[in-house]
Scaffold this motif. Structure first.
Motif, PDB file in Angstrom:
ATOM      1  N   ILE A  45       0.867  -1.178   0.000  1.00  0.00           N
ATOM      2  CA  ILE A  45       0.000   0.000   0.000  1.00  0.00           C
ATOM      3  C   ILE A  45       0.903   1.227   0.000  1.00  0.00           C
ATOM      4  N   LEU A  46       0.624   2.171  -0.881  1.00  0.00           N
ATOM      5  CA  LEU A  46       1.390   3.416  -0.917  1.00  0.00           C
ATOM      6  C   LEU A  46       0.627   4.495  -0.160  1.00  0.00           C
ATOM      7  N   ALA A  47       1.258   5.061   0.835  1.00  0.00           N
ATOM      8  CA  ALA A  47       0.644   6.128   1.628  1.00  0.00           C
ATOM      9  C   ALA A  47       1.267   7.461   1.239  1.00  0.00           C
ATOM     10  N   GLN A  48       0.408   8.442   0.991  1.00  0.00           N
ATOM     11  CA  GLN A  48       0.894   9.801   0.780  1.00  0.00           C
ATOM     12  C   GLN A  48       1.054  10.477   2.140  1.00  0.00           C
ATOM     13  N   VAL A  49       2.211  11.050   2.380  1.00  0.00           N
ATOM     14  CA  VAL A  49       2.538  11.650   3.672  1.00  0.00           C
ATOM     15  C   VAL A  49       2.669  13.164   3.498  1.00  0.00           C
ATOM     16  N   GLU A  50       1.926  13.894   4.291  1.00  0.00           N
ATOM     17  CA  GLU A  50       1.978  15.350   4.285  1.00  0.00           C
ATOM     18  C   GLU A  50       2.157  15.842   5.714  1.00  0.00           C
ATOM     19  N   ASN A  51       3.262  16.542   5.918  1.00  0.00           N
ATOM     20  CA  ASN A  51       3.568  17.086   7.246  1.00  0.00           C
ATOM     21  C   ASN A  51       3.489  16.000   8.319  1.00  0.00           C
ATOM     22  N   SER A  52       4.117  14.869   8.030  1.00  0.00           N
ATOM     23  CA  SER A  52       4.256  13.731   8.965  1.00  0.00           C
ATOM     24  C   SER A  52       2.938  13.001   9.238  1.00  0.00           C
ATOM     25  N   ARG A  53       1.974  13.170   8.360  1.00  0.00           N
ATOM     26  CA  ARG A  53       0.692  12.497   8.536  1.00  0.00           C
ATOM     27  C   ARG A  53       0.287  11.807   7.242  1.00  0.00           C
ATOM     28  N   MET A  54      -0.176  10.564   7.342  1.00  0.00           N
ATOM     29  CA  MET A  54      -0.653   9.829   6.174  1.00  0.00           C
ATOM     30  C   MET A  54      -2.033  10.353   5.797  1.00  0.00           C
ATOM     31  N   THR A  55      -2.139  10.883   4.583  1.00  0.00           N
ATOM     32  CA  THR A  55      -3.374  11.547   4.180  1.00  0.00           C
ATOM     33  C   THR A  55      -4.171  10.765   3.145  1.00  0.00           C
ATOM     34  N   ALA A  56      -3.552   9.808   2.453  1.00  0.00           N
ATOM     35  CA  ALA A  56      -4.256   9.016   1.444  1.00  0.00           C
ATOM     36  C   ALA A  56      -3.512   7.706   1.246  1.00  0.00           C
ATOM     37  N   PHE A  57      -4.251   6.678   0.834  1.00  0.00           N
ATOM     38  CA  PHE A  57      -3.672   5.357   0.625  1.00  0.00           C
ATOM     39  C   PHE A  57      -4.029   4.860  -0.767  1.00  0.00           C
ATOM     40  N   ASP A  58      -3.050   4.272  -1.462  1.00  0.00           N
ATOM     41  CA  ASP A  58      -3.263   3.700  -2.784  1.00  0.00           C
ATOM     42  C   ASP A  58      -2.979   2.202  -2.704  1.00  0.00           C
ATOM     43  N   GLY A  59      -4.024   1.416  -2.864  1.00  0.00           N
ATOM     44  CA  GLY A  59      -3.888  -0.034  -2.785  1.00  0.00           C
ATOM     45  C   GLY A  59      -5.247  -0.678  -2.875  1.00  0.00           C
ATOM     46  N   ASP A  98      -3.467  10.443  17.262  1.00  0.00           N
ATOM     47  CA  ASP A  98      -3.808  10.467  15.846  1.00  0.00           C
ATOM     48  C   ASP A  98      -3.406   9.137  15.200  1.00  0.00           C
ATOM     49  N   ALA A  99      -4.370   8.446  14.605  1.00  0.00           N
ATOM     50  CA  ALA A  99      -4.110   7.143  14.002  1.00  0.00           C
ATOM     51  C   ALA A  99      -3.180   7.233  12.801  1.00  0.00           C
ATOM     52  N   TYR A 100      -3.102   8.384  12.165  1.00  0.00           N
ATOM     53  CA  TYR A 100      -2.377   8.488  10.903  1.00  0.00           C
ATOM     54  C   TYR A 100      -1.093   9.302  11.014  1.00  0.00           C
ATOM     55  N   ARG A 101      -0.700   9.610  12.219  1.00  0.00           N
ATOM     56  CA  ARG A 101       0.535  10.338  12.457  1.00  0.00           C
ATOM     57  C   ARG A 101       1.728   9.381  12.417  1.00  0.00           C
ATOM     58  N   ILE A 102       2.808   9.776  11.734  1.00  0.00           N
ATOM     59  CA  ILE A 102       4.084   9.061  11.815  1.00  0.00           C
ATOM     60  C   ILE A 102       4.940   9.827  12.816  1.00  0.00           C
ATOM     61  N   ASN A 103       5.275   9.164  13.910  1.00  0.00           N
ATOM     62  CA  ASN A 103       5.923   9.854  15.030  1.00  0.00           C
ATOM     63  C   ASN A 103       7.434   9.959  14.901  1.00  0.00           C
ATOM     64  N   SER A 104       8.077   8.858  14.539  1.00  0.00           N
ATOM     65  CA  SER A 104       9.544   8.848  14.532  1.00  0.00           C
ATOM     66  C   SER A 104      10.039   7.647  13.738  1.00  0.00           C
ATOM     67  N   TRP A 105      11.339   7.625  13.500  1.00  0.00           N
ATOM     68  CA  TRP A 105      11.922   6.503  12.759  1.00  0.00           C
ATOM     69  C   TRP A 105      13.392   6.319  13.145  1.00  0.00           C
ATOM     70  N   HIS A 106      13.886   5.116  12.916  1.00  0.00           N
ATOM     71  CA  HIS A 106      15.316   4.840  13.060  1.00  0.00           C
ATOM     72  C   HIS A 106      15.686   3.663  12.174  1.00  0.00           C
ATOM     73  N   THR A 107      16.978   3.490  11.963  1.00  0.00           N
ATOM     74  CA  THR A 107      17.500   2.405  11.131  1.00  0.00           C
ATOM     75  C   THR A 107      18.598   1.692  11.905  1.00  0.00           C
ATOM     76  N   GLY A 108      18.717   0.385  11.696  1.00  0.00           N
ATOM     77  CA  GLY A 108      19.706  -0.408  12.423  1.00  0.00           C
ATOM     78  C   GLY A 108      21.133  -0.023  12.097  1.00  0.00           C
ATOM     79  N   ILE A 109      22.024  -0.187  13.089  1.00  0.00           N
ATOM     80  CA  ILE A 109      23.442   0.146  12.891  1.00  0.00           C
ATOM     81  C   ILE A 109      24.376  -0.963  13.375  1.00  0.00           C
TER      82      ILE A 109
END
Length: 355
Positions: free
Chosen positions: A216-230, A252-263
């Motif tokens: 599923i492709l999510a469109q993200v605007e200002n750290s929030r998922m606003t639309a889904f394509d799938g 907020d169910a559609y907020r992306i709060n934070s992220w990290h990647t393994g090191i």
């Protein structure tokens, strides 16, 4: 046994800073199907005793969330110099454990094989220097870009240091696995949500895993998922999953709060991840192949997205190239690693995590 002792010494001395005479609390999992092998506590206790330390072992059942942290473990922590979690309990308080005398360490060594491998035996102090250098790069940057063949293409800004750009951990992580999550600020673009959605290891809830048979492709605007394509049915299931997760905190169910990647390039997982995705995620997040996003609800959120083999740059400087941790190859990083560790810490090191 010598390799296990090397990993244990790295944990006790180089990470936890334990000394002869120190009281060490080892917390394991008292549950029918533990994530962490019960023999870890017994083995580390024997090694600690041989080093002149005074270990105490408590086996406690994992709890749904940090608010139900066992009182007997809290009491034991108050009488020891150091607490080492071989338990999901440590993960659940990684952002919220109050400061106390006992130095807390959350381990990700699921069994003795992890404790004996370079995953745990590469000098923690060297790994920490590498981690700190990466964090300096992040904090000195104005923004980042995350792209992948899956269709993900995201950009975001990094808040100035005075504005809390990252979410600090309340426990030390062993071995070094990730940097503190970057708080999402003005993230925009396309996020490919694929493979599965899981919990974030903070609050346990029934049905926390959603397997996706198509992306599923999510469109993200200002750290929030606003639309889904799938596929419509799959999008509906994803929305329901995110809304249910957000109900735990009322966020907020559609907020992306934070992220990290393994090191930690020596991260590995043997077996079928789909047999228990949450168990897999307990250790796999340390792999440089794995970018982990927290979403749905108040920080850190209770749904996690899993991106594989991303290319990530900060102010145009690439740190991961399609999952390879190229930051390690920078001359200033190699110079700070030391000759004994260079064969273990470079971008050519990559282990199987099952995905």
């Amino acid at each position: 046994m010598a390799q296990i002792e090397s990993g244990t010494s790295n944990l006790l001395c180089n990470c936890a800073g334990a000394k002869p005479g120190d009281r060490i609390l080892l917390v394991g999992e008292d549950v029918e199907n533990p994530y962490f092998a019960p023999e870890l506590c017994r083995t580390v206790a024997r090694v600690a005793e041989g080093m002149g330390m005074k270990p105490e072992v408590i086996m406690a059942a994992p709890v749904p969330d940090a608010a139900r942290f066992p009182q007997n473990v809290r009491d034991a922590m108050n009488r020891t110099e150091c607490t080492i979690f071989f338990s999901r309990l440590g993960d659940q308080v990684r952002f919220s454990l109050p400061k106390r005398k006992s130095r807390p360490v959350m381990t990700y060594t699921l069994g003795l094989d992890y404790l004996a491998a370079p995953f745990a035996s590469v000098d923690f102090r060297v790994m920490k220097r590498m981690h700190d250098a990466l964090l300096e790069l992040i904090l000195d940057s104005r923004g980042y870009q995350i792209t992948g063949d899956c269709g993900t293409n995201l950009t975001g800004e990094i808040r100035p240091r005075r504005e809390d750009p990252v979410a600090e951990f309340a426990v030390e992580l062993f071995p070094v696995m990730i940097f503190p999550p970057i708080n999402c600020d003005r993230m925009n673009g396309t996020l490919a949500i694929r493979l599965f959605v899981t919990w974030t290891s903070t609050r346990a809830y029934s049905g926390s895993t959603l397997v996706l048979d198509r992306p599923i492709l999510a469109q993200v605007e200002n750290s929030r998922m606003t639309a889904f394509d799938g596929p419509a049915d799959l999008v509906a299931r994803l929305r329901a999953q995110l809304e249910r997760a957000a109900e735990l905190t009322g966020g907020d169910a559609y907020r992306i709060n934070s992220w990290h990647t393994g090191i930690n390039p020596h991260t590995f997982f043997n077996g079928d991840p789909y047999a228990n995705l949450e168990l897999w995620g307990t250790v796999a997040f340390g792999s440089p192949r794995y970018t982990h996003m927290h979403a749905a609800g108040d920080d850190p959120g209770d749904a996690a997205f899993h991106l594989m083999d991303m290319t990530i740059s900060f102010d145009g400087k690439i740190a991961w190239d399609r999952g390879w941790f190229t930051f390690l190859d920078r001359p200033e990083i190699q110079a700070n690693i030391g000759a004994d560790e260079r064969e273990f810490l470079n971008s050519s090191v990559m282990h199987d995590i099952g995905i």
